[in-house]
Write a protein that holds these residues in place. Sequence first.
Motif, mmCIF file in Angstrom:
data_model
loop_
_atom_site.group_PDB
_atom_site.id
_atom_site.type_symbol
_atom_site.label_atom_id
_atom_site.label_comp_id
_atom_site.label_asym_id
_atom_site.label_seq_id
_atom_site.Cartn_x
_atom_site.Cartn_y
_atom_site.Cartn_z
ATOM 1 N N ARG A 264 -74.145 36.796 -2.634
ATOM 2 C CA ARG A 264 -75.316 37.142 -3.432
ATOM 3 C C ARG A 264 -75.376 38.644 -3.725
ATOM 4 N N SER A 265 -74.685 39.438 -2.931
ATOM 5 C CA SER A 265 -74.651 40.880 -3.180
ATOM 6 C C SER A 265 -73.675 41.231 -4.293
ATOM 7 N N LEU A 266 -72.810 40.275 -4.661
ATOM 8 C CA LEU A 266 -71.870 40.502 -5.753
ATOM 9 C C LEU A 266 -72.501 40.080 -7.070
ATOM 10 N N PRO A 267 -72.209 40.789 -8.148
ATOM 11 C CA PRO A 267 -72.682 40.309 -9.448
ATOM 12 C C PRO A 267 -71.966 39.009 -9.804
ATOM 13 N N PRO A 268 -72.554 38.175 -10.644
ATOM 14 C CA PRO A 268 -71.859 36.951 -11.048
ATOM 15 C C PRO A 268 -70.521 37.298 -11.695
ATOM 16 N N ARG A 269 -69.528 36.465 -11.453
ATOM 17 C CA ARG A 269 -68.228 36.698 -12.100
ATOM 18 C C ARG A 269 -68.417 36.681 -13.607
ATOM 19 N N ASP A 270 -67.719 37.604 -14.276
ATOM 20 C CA ASP A 270 -67.872 37.673 -15.723
ATOM 21 C C ASP A 270 -66.516 37.829 -16.395
ATOM 22 N N TYR A 271 -66.567 38.063 -17.701
ATOM 23 C CA TYR A 271 -65.347 38.124 -18.489
ATOM 24 C C TYR A 271 -64.453 39.290 -18.088
ATOM 25 N N PHE A 272 -65.048 40.399 -17.679
ATOM 26 C CA PHE A 272 -64.266 41.597 -17.372
ATOM 27 C C PHE A 272 -63.352 41.354 -16.178
ATOM 28 N N THR A 273 -63.935 40.914 -15.070
ATOM 29 C CA THR A 273 -63.122 40.729 -13.875
ATOM 30 C C THR A 273 -62.171 39.543 -14.017
ATOM 31 N N ASP A 274 -62.557 38.535 -14.783
ATOM 32 C CA ASP A 274 -61.658 37.409 -14.995
ATOM 33 C C ASP A 274 -60.463 37.837 -15.837
ATOM 34 N N GLU A 275 -60.664 38.758 -16.769
ATOM 35 C CA GLU A 275 -59.549 39.271 -17.558
ATOM 36 C C GLU A 275 -58.618 40.105 -16.678
ATOM 37 N N ILE A 276 -59.178 40.861 -15.729
ATOM 38 C CA ILE A 276 -58.333 41.577 -14.767
ATOM 39 C C ILE A 276 -57.502 40.577 -13.978
ATOM 40 N N ARG A 277 -58.143 39.510 -13.521
ATOM 41 C CA ARG A 277 -57.415 38.460 -12.792
ATOM 42 C C ARG A 277 -56.269 37.912 -13.634
ATOM 43 N N ARG A 278 -56.536 37.662 -14.905
ATOM 44 C CA ARG A 278 -55.516 37.094 -15.783
ATOM 45 C C ARG A 278 -54.356 38.079 -15.977
ATOM 46 N N GLN A 279 -54.677 39.354 -16.206
ATOM 47 C CA GLN A 279 -53.632 40.334 -16.466
ATOM 48 C C GLN A 279 -52.813 40.654 -15.210
ATOM 49 N N LEU A 280 -53.467 40.809 -14.057
ATOM 50 C CA LEU A 280 -52.726 41.128 -12.837
ATOM 51 C C LEU A 280 -51.949 39.923 -12.320
ATOM 52 N N SER A 281 -52.442 38.720 -12.567
ATOM 53 C CA SER A 281 -51.671 37.522 -12.211
ATOM 54 C C SER A 281 -50.391 37.464 -13.037
ATOM 55 N N ARG A 282 -50.488 37.916 -14.270
ATOM 56 C CA ARG A 282 -49.293 37.981 -15.118
ATOM 57 C C ARG A 282 -48.333 39.071 -14.625
ATOM 58 N N ASP A 283 -48.865 40.231 -14.233
ATOM 59 C CA ASP A 283 -48.027 41.363 -13.852
ATOM 60 C C ASP A 283 -47.430 41.217 -12.455
ATOM 61 N N PHE A 284 -48.222 40.715 -11.482
ATOM 62 C CA PHE A 284 -47.765 40.627 -10.103
ATOM 63 C C PHE A 284 -47.380 39.209 -9.698
ATOM 64 N N GLY A 285 -47.774 38.224 -10.478
ATOM 65 C CA GLY A 285 -47.615 36.828 -10.092
ATOM 66 C C GLY A 285 -48.926 36.315 -9.529
ATOM 67 N N GLU A 286 -49.329 35.126 -9.933
ATOM 68 C CA GLU A 286 -50.645 34.610 -9.550
ATOM 69 C C GLU A 286 -50.778 34.458 -8.036
ATOM 70 N N GLU A 287 -49.755 33.907 -7.396
ATOM 71 C CA GLU A 287 -49.843 33.696 -5.947
ATOM 72 C C GLU A 287 -49.943 35.033 -5.218
ATOM 73 N N GLN A 288 -49.166 36.020 -5.656
ATOM 74 C CA GLN A 288 -49.200 37.323 -5.003
ATOM 75 C C GLN A 288 -50.547 38.007 -5.195
ATOM 76 N N PHE A 289 -51.117 37.894 -6.397
ATOM 77 C CA PHE A 289 -52.410 38.533 -6.645
ATOM 78 C C PHE A 289 -53.497 37.907 -5.776
ATOM 79 N N PHE A 290 -53.493 36.581 -5.666
ATOM 80 C CA PHE A 290 -54.536 35.893 -4.906
ATOM 81 C C PHE A 290 -54.381 36.055 -3.389
#
Length: 842
Positions: A264-290
């Motif tokens: 509850r202390s975190l803001p709701p997930r939004d487009y910005f952080t999800d786009e970071i997830r998408r780009q870093l999963s592409r750059d580092f690999g999804e399993e490695q990023f997670f």
Amino acid sequence: MLRFIFSFFGAIFSVVTMGAMMVALTIGAVFWMYGRDLPSHEHLAQYSPPTISRIYSAEGRVIDEFAQERRLFTPAREIPDMVKHAFISAEDKSFYTHNGYDPRAIVSAAIDTARGNTRGASTITQQVMKNFLLSGDRRVERKIKEIILASRVEGALDKEKILELYLNEIFLGQNAYGVTAAAQVYFNKTLSELAPHEAATLASLPKAPSDYHPVRRKERLRERRDFVLKEMFENGYIDEATYEAEVAMPLKSVQNGDFEPYQRSLPPRDYFTDEIRRQLSRDFGEEQFFSGGYSVRATLDPEMQGKAAQALRSALEQYDRSRGQWRGTGKTIPADTLGDEAKWREALADLRVARDIELEHPWHVAVVREVRDNSLLLGIEDVALDDPRGMTVPRSDTDWFKGSLFDNFEPGDVIHVRQMTQDSDGAFIRWSLRQVPEVQGGFMAMDAHTGRVIAMQGGFSYQNSVFNRATQAMRQPGSSFKPFVYASALDSGYSPATIVVDAPIEVDTGAGVWRPKNASHQYYGPTPLRTGIERSRNLMTIRLAQEVGMDIVASYAEKFGVYDRMGLSIANSLGADETTLFRMVAAYAMFANGGERVEPTLVDRVQDRYGTTVYSHESVFGNKRVCVDCDNPDLPEGQAPRIADERERVMNAVTAYQLTSMMRGVVERGTAARTVNLSVPTAGKTGTTNDAKDVWFVGFTSNIVAGCYIGYDTPRSLGRGASGGGMCGPVFNEFMKEAVKKYGGGNFKVPEECQFIKIDRFSGARLPDDASGPNVVSECFRLGEEPIFGVMFDGGFAISGTFDVIQPDGSTVAQEVTTSTGDKAIVGPKAGFGTLSSGGLY
């Protein structure tokens, strides 16, 4: 007799000795057999468990987390002794004295098992072996392997390292792996903040977390907790007074509602952080990023992100409400639950509907409990039934859509509402119906000099639709693409005063004849480039693209990153080829910064779990910026240090300034003049595609570039009168007013190679230096090049049909023009087909 006795006991001793030897040999053989092919334990010294990756805002606040397993790795030296002692007391009281296994515990467990009371005897070291190297079954073979490996590990690793492995790897329920994550999940505390009874609660969980659930099995968990506290006392880890005080404490947890959840202390997930997830999963690999435990410093400015969301949502909602149709959420709950508050609240909580919307006030999920003639009786999530604001929506609030309340609502319908308040004092007025618009859009803003994206909104609500229309939606940019046509022309020797004929044309596409038109359905004859872009003249743009060459236009669009490979159809000069808002905003940044390449980024820096920087935007080749004079103590007063960079130049600085000046005209007197009005110099370009299926505005100040796109996900017309200036202009303006307050703005930098000459913006004619008036503009021309006035370009297209040439004052007159081939021709009232032609397409 004595000999017989000695012989008898000697025989017994021999049998016993031989038996013992046989047992020892058997045990040795068993251990040798099972110890041959055991996995290596050496990699445990380099233990790197799957760990949460966290995203931080520019201010250092955690704004999102991504993980396969919720684990926060904590070195043994940072785990409080009290937490260690709680787990040792619960799981392995002789941990610090045994050599990996506890023979007495094994024998005791074997006896209990023989009596039908199965229990474990695994030490912490054995549990580490089971978790890391072996399966979790209860077969004898596995226990033997456990003992062998445990003894080996005890010789290779110290006790603290083994405890570190155990306390970071163990599963403690609620998707929490390791004690640090568990402390957060159950108590929303750090390890150092835990009281002894809370540490004992966590130490109660390893055996079977689901059997000790803090709500469903609360009493069982409390009994186990008290047992662990008693063991801590008997083992000397806490004194009697502490034991008595802690055992008397009630069992509290996040799950029981005693503490706020960490999430509850975190803001709701939004487009910005999800786009970071998408780009870093592409750059580092999804399993490695997670699982890599990355710390990601985002470029996000939370304040400006909120402004972006509000600006886009306001425009989308305003358009949606103008359609006059109620759709609601499309979700319902059973009508038979409405008589029981607990049931309908539970049913509401289980529904997946958007809960991340804030527009003036937060939106609440609600259910229609009763439809009346002049009001709706609601049940509102998170609002008590006896709330003084009441639970009704009056009929007067629904005037914006068609039909009666009975036509549009039924009991059980799930809807959104928000409170309406007085502007003056914030006093409550009424609850107001809201709905997520069907029309969608995207918005993005970035620093024109560094590429740092400060805000990105990919739609009305992330929880309603995760599709990011700023980065993923491929749409026609329409007239917002025209600056790239003009840029290619300006870099090819044209000037803002160059004349291009605005007249009808026909293009044989092979599949039929294409007859493009201006949005006004009027024609303006010979017109300077400046006015062509200010008024977004389609026919001028087509002729200009034909003169310059579509291959040159395409190369510019690709160089600026608008497209990877642009089609050479002449229609693409009007933005018919699809791209994304992300690419368009990044390309416009190169106009704003004087023609230097800038790569957009949502991430400043990425560090791995050990704090090593694995990516830095500023360190990437082409992004480095150096302060040349920062260490110069003799820098004259009032002179700022000079920033040098290694960025590639993609456009001549004079061209960039000319284009920026022309696009300032779009804002000051062109297609965006009615909706974009900032306190600092602003440039930009509107875009509206055929049938107004997509509308755009991309613009910039000296510091910030921002863009907006609005349209349906399945393209269809937005309706008569929809335009980029009218719909996206207000979004840009609302956001940029706040951006200017925070980031400032000023005059665009004038290149030293500029010489200024006053011209008539309607005719392109040169004017005296002292000329003034609404038609006068001071244009930048390249220093050392003699401007040429009076030459007109038609792109090699014939004039099609009969038309009137519209003058700035609305009158129609005949004009003699000089074509690009040097011929003279008359363009004027009822100019006819073929009046202008240089043998090109028509």
